[in-house]
Design a protein around this motif. Structure first.
Motif, PDB file in Angstrom:
ATOM      1  N   ALA A  21     -78.846 -92.766-112.402  1.00  0.00           N
ATOM      2  CA  ALA A  21     -79.469 -93.765-113.279  1.00  0.00           C
ATOM      3  C   ALA A  21     -78.623 -93.958-114.524  1.00  0.00           C
ATOM      4  CB  ALA A  21     -80.873 -93.306-113.663  1.00  0.00           C
ATOM      5  N   SER A  22     -77.833 -92.941-114.833  1.00  0.00           N
ATOM      6  CA  SER A  22     -77.044 -92.951-116.067  1.00  0.00           C
ATOM      7  C   SER A  22     -76.072 -91.775-115.989  1.00  0.00           C
ATOM      8  CB  SER A  22     -78.014 -92.766-117.232  1.00  0.00           C
ATOM      9  OG  SER A  22     -77.322 -92.539-118.418  1.00  0.00           O
ATOM     10  N   ALA A  23     -74.991 -91.784-116.766  1.00  0.00           N
ATOM     11  CA  ALA A  23     -74.094 -90.611-116.755  1.00  0.00           C
ATOM     12  C   ALA A  23     -73.108 -90.669-117.900  1.00  0.00           C
ATOM     13  CB  ALA A  23     -73.321 -90.545-115.437  1.00  0.00           C
ATOM     14  N   PHE A  24     -72.603 -89.499-118.265  1.00  0.00           N
ATOM     15  CA  PHE A  24     -71.516 -89.400-119.249  1.00  0.00           C
ATOM     16  C   PHE A  24     -70.268 -88.974-118.498  1.00  0.00           C
ATOM     17  CE2 PHE A  24     -75.438 -88.341-121.460  1.00  0.00           C
ATOM     18  CZ  PHE A  24     -75.385 -89.236-122.522  1.00  0.00           C
ATOM     19  N   SER A  25     -69.128 -89.567-118.856  1.00  0.00           N
ATOM     20  CA  SER A  25     -67.890 -89.157-118.187  1.00  0.00           C
ATOM     21  C   SER A  25     -66.769 -89.052-119.206  1.00  0.00           C
ATOM     22  CB  SER A  25     -67.540 -90.143-117.080  1.00  0.00           C
ATOM     23  OG  SER A  25     -67.691 -91.460-117.542  1.00  0.00           O
ATOM     24  N   PHE A  26     -65.945 -88.049-119.013  1.00  0.00           N
ATOM     25  CA  PHE A  26     -64.924 -87.723-120.012  1.00  0.00           C
ATOM     26  C   PHE A  26     -63.586 -87.447-119.345  1.00  0.00           C
ATOM     27  CE2 PHE A  26     -69.028 -85.672-120.945  1.00  0.00           C
ATOM     28  CZ  PHE A  26     -69.372 -86.327-122.129  1.00  0.00           C
ATOM     29  N   MET A  27     -62.494 -87.699-120.101  1.00  0.00           N
ATOM     30  CA  MET A  27     -61.185 -87.238-119.657  1.00  0.00           C
ATOM     31  C   MET A  27     -61.084 -85.774-120.025  1.00  0.00           C
ATOM     32  SD  MET A  27     -58.283 -90.002-120.379  1.00  0.00           S
ATOM     33  CE  MET A  27     -58.739 -90.614-121.965  1.00  0.00           C
ATOM     34  N   TYR A  28     -60.534 -84.976-119.123  1.00  0.00           N
ATOM     35  CA  TYR A  28     -60.363 -83.555-119.413  1.00  0.00           C
ATOM     36  C   TYR A  28     -59.549 -83.369-120.693  1.00  0.00           C
ATOM     37  CZ  TYR A  28     -58.333 -78.956-119.377  1.00  0.00           C
ATOM     38  OH  TYR A  28     -57.909 -77.718-119.780  1.00  0.00           O
ATOM     39  N   SER A  29     -60.012 -82.473-121.547  1.00  0.00           N
ATOM     40  CA  SER A  29     -59.306 -82.183-122.800  1.00  0.00           C
ATOM     41  C   SER A  29     -59.039 -80.676-122.857  1.00  0.00           C
ATOM     42  CB  SER A  29     -60.210 -82.626-123.962  1.00  0.00           C
ATOM     43  OG  SER A  29     -59.728 -82.174-125.186  1.00  0.00           O
ATOM     44  N   PRO A  30     -57.774 -80.255-122.877  1.00  0.00           N
ATOM     45  CA  PRO A  30     -57.495 -78.811-122.901  1.00  0.00           C
ATOM     46  C   PRO A  30     -57.978 -78.176-124.197  1.00  0.00           C
ATOM     47  CG  PRO A  30     -55.456 -80.118-122.847  1.00  0.00           C
ATOM     48  CD  PRO A  30     -56.578 -81.083-122.997  1.00  0.00           C
ATOM     49  N   ARG A  31     -58.768 -77.120-124.091  1.00  0.00           N
ATOM     50  CA  ARG A  31     -59.293 -76.470-125.289  1.00  0.00           C
ATOM     51  C   ARG A  31     -58.675 -75.101-125.463  1.00  0.00           C
ATOM     52  NH1 ARG A  31     -59.403 -78.903-128.086  1.00  0.00           N
ATOM     53  NH2 ARG A  31     -61.097 -78.492-129.516  1.00  0.00           N
ATOM     54  N   PRO A  32     -58.244 -74.784-126.688  1.00  0.00           N
ATOM     55  CA  PRO A  32     -57.583 -73.504-126.936  1.00  0.00           C
ATOM     56  C   PRO A  32     -58.477 -72.330-126.542  1.00  0.00           C
ATOM     57  CG  PRO A  32     -57.941 -74.752-129.004  1.00  0.00           C
ATOM     58  CD  PRO A  32     -58.404 -75.609-127.878  1.00  0.00           C
ATOM     59  N   GLY A  33     -57.887 -71.351-125.852  1.00  0.00           N
ATOM     60  CA  GLY A  33     -58.642 -70.140-125.489  1.00  0.00           C
ATOM     61  C   GLY A  33     -59.338 -70.253-124.155  1.00  0.00           C
ATOM     62  N   THR A  34     -59.369 -71.434-123.548  1.00  0.00           N
ATOM     63  CA  THR A  34     -60.045 -71.547-122.237  1.00  0.00           C
ATOM     64  C   THR A  34     -59.015 -71.367-121.126  1.00  0.00           C
ATOM     65  OG1 THR A  34     -59.723 -73.945-122.144  1.00  0.00           O
ATOM     66  CG2 THR A  34     -61.773 -73.164-123.149  1.00  0.00           C
ATOM     67  N   ARG A  35     -59.487 -70.927-119.961  1.00  0.00           N
ATOM     68  CA  ARG A  35     -58.561 -70.655-118.849  1.00  0.00           C
ATOM     69  C   ARG A  35     -57.868 -71.915-118.376  1.00  0.00           C
ATOM     70  NH1 ARG A  35     -60.102 -68.926-114.009  1.00  0.00           N
ATOM     71  NH2 ARG A  35     -62.354 -68.874-114.319  1.00  0.00           N
ATOM     72  N   ALA A  36     -58.611 -73.018-118.336  1.00  0.00           N
ATOM     73  CA  ALA A  36     -58.034 -74.248-117.782  1.00  0.00           C
ATOM     74  C   ALA A  36     -56.860 -74.762-118.618  1.00  0.00           C
ATOM     75  CB  ALA A  36     -59.115 -75.326-117.678  1.00  0.00           C
ATOM     76  N   ALA A  37     -56.881 -74.447-119.922  1.00  0.00           N
ATOM     77  CA  ALA A  37     -55.809 -74.938-120.795  1.00  0.00           C
ATOM     78  C   ALA A  37     -54.471 -74.319-120.406  1.00  0.00           C
ATOM     79  CB  ALA A  37     -56.141 -74.633-122.255  1.00  0.00           C
TER      80      ALA A  37
END
Ligand code: SAM
Ligand code: SF4
Length: 465
Positions: free
Chosen positions: A346-362
């Motif tokens: 019905a609705s949604a939020f969507s974002f571009m991935y943003s690397p965050r300091p200290g996180t594994r994905a970064a």
């Protein structure tokens, strides 16, 4: 209340020397925290300022979730430093406070980068803010306190709106590989049941009729009741429903792993609980969900959606998506589009991935190029927008229960919300604000629905005439 920045919300808590302006960025929890800071200032005799220029204290209640939000704080601080310098020339002072998740993440570094800042205070510490402002020293307060801030915050006395947020749970132990929340909001804690009920009773007294229970993992709520027994979110919702006077209950944000059967049963059995669930999935690719450390796969999510729909067929879903997580291929992205088509949001939020300091994905290799991310985000948003329009259009011709929230832009016009959080405008008397009414939905405008009060008696008279 001033609102100069479209990404920011502001809460204002006058008297020379103690006028406060609070500017808040980010999620609902920050909106809630800003309101509670405002209550705190008001209880101590401070007053609200309409903008930064007329304030003696400016609080930036910050968000660290994506890089853009965090960096914006430093550009705002540059502007506030200039304002402070200007005010000094005319013998006035301006105290600058950085609160929220950037404060927690960066601590003293904020004052090093911008020495005009007076106080840096974390989200668990703001009950101590007024005391810190009474001294002239620069202060950083980001240690997790032994005491619970909720025990030190005054109960809300004034109604800001018909609908209010109430924080019931904070922090997160899930450590999704892209997310800073476990580092900025700390370990998961649930507020005791009675503390929540007392706040809701005060809100009801002030004229609030809808509460949205908020937490980073709200459906993992496990709060102690007066007898020391642990209540789940479903148990808490039942307790709120039996208070009387609270016409609508919502909760956000839920994690798919914590959608337990008693909560699904509450959706079936508790009439005040709205059939609208924000259930972030982030991606439709199992490979990416695993790299995100979400703890659920695509199939688990789809099975859950089916199970909820069996229990409560009219439920509508919203979600959060991240595109361009490290290693996301075109096929992974297609899997996300596929999931969206299957669920129909019905609705949604969507974002571009943003690397965050200290996180594994970064630290992960294969960061996706910005251009691909932009292109994928645009495709996903087109699809989600189409689904939102189809969902909104499906209400045309229906008679839907609306909680009236405020006056509209035109004379005689009021605005309310459907159970699915869509805004509807229609003509009615102002004293109906706060009431639940049946509205016949007539048409869809770009961002809202238009309708008229449904009066079966008038329709019957029309028919027999
Ligand atoms: N606890 C919620 C959950 O698990 O779904 C999410 C809370 S988070 C404050 C809100 C949303 O921000 C997430 O659902 C995610 O889509 C987005 N988000 C978090 N970290 C992000 C990042 N590093 N880059 C882009 N979006 C991010
Ligand atoms: Fe962040 Fe994941 Fe916790 Fe949500 S569940 S707050 S996305 S770590």
């Amino acid at each position: 209340m001033a609102q100069k920045d479209p990404d920011a919300t502001s809460a204002s808590a006058s008297q020379e020397g103690n006028r406060v302006f609070i500017k808040s960025f980010g999620c609902q929890m920050n909106v809630y925290d800003a309101d509670r800071m405002s209550d705190l200032f008001a209880a101590e005799g401070y007053s609200s300022s309409q903008d930064e220029a007329s304030a003696d204290i400016v609080v930036l209640n910050t968000c660290h979730i994506r890089e853009k939000a965090a960096e914006k704080v430093f550009s705002d601080l540059g502007r506030l430093r200039d304002l402070k310098t200007e005010k000094r020339k005319s013998g006035q002072d301006l105290k600058i406070v950085v609160a929220g998740c950037v404060a927690q993440a960066e601590g003293k570094e904020i004052i090093r980068r911008q020495p005009a800042v007076d106080v840096v205070i974390g989200p668990q510490n703001y009950h101590r803010l007024v005391d810190l402002l009474k001294t002239n020293d620069k202060k950083t307060d980001t240690e997790y306190p032994v005491e619970n801030k909720f025990d030190h915050l005054p109960l809300p006395k004034t109604r800001r709106s018909v609908a209010a947020f109430v924080t019931i749970q904070e922090g997160c132990d899930k450590f999704c590989s892209f997310c800073v929340v476990p580092y900025t909001r700390g370990a998961e804690i649930s507020r005791p049941v009675q503390s929540i009920l007392d706040e809701i009773l005060a809100l009801r007294e002030a004229g609030v009729s809808e509460v949205t229970l908020i937490g980073q993992n709200v459906n993992n709520y496990q709060g102690a009741d007066r007898q020391g027994a642990v209540r789940s979110l479903a148990g808490l919702i039942e307790a709120i429903a039996t208070l009387g006077g609270i016409k609508r209950i919502r909760y956000t944000t839920s994690h798919p792993r914590d959608m337990h059967d008693d909560l699904l049963e509450a959706h079936r059995d508790v009439p005040q609980l709205m059939p609208y669930i924000h259930l972030p999935v982030q991606s439709g690719s199992d490979r990416i969900l695993s790299a995100m450390n979400r703890g659920h796969g695509r199939r688990d999510y789809m099975k859950l959606i089916e199970k909820i729909r069996r229990m409560r067929p009219d439920v509508a879903f919203s979600s959060d998506f991240i595109v361009g997580f490290p290693g996301e291929t075109e096929q992974d992205f297609e899997d996300t589009l596929g999931l969206v088509r299957e669920v129909n949001f019905a609705s949604a939020f969507s974002f571009m991935y943003s690397p965050r300091p200290g996180t594994r994905a970064a630290e992960m290799p294969e960061q996706v190029e910005a251009e691909s991310m932009r292109e994928r985000l645009a495709r996903l948003q087109r699809l989600l927008d189409d689904q939102r329009m189809v969902f909104n259009r499906s209400l045309i011709g229906s008679v839907t229960e609306i909680l009236i929230e405020k006056e509209g832009r035109h004379a005689g016009q009021l605005i309310g919300k459907t159970p699915f959080l869509q805004a509807v405008h229609f003509n009615a008397a102002k004293d109906m604000i706060g009431r639940l009414v049946d509205v016949e939905i007539l048409e869809l405008t770009s961002n809202s629905l238009a309708g008229r009060i449904h009066d079966p008696q008038a329709s019957a008279t029309e028919r027999s005439a």
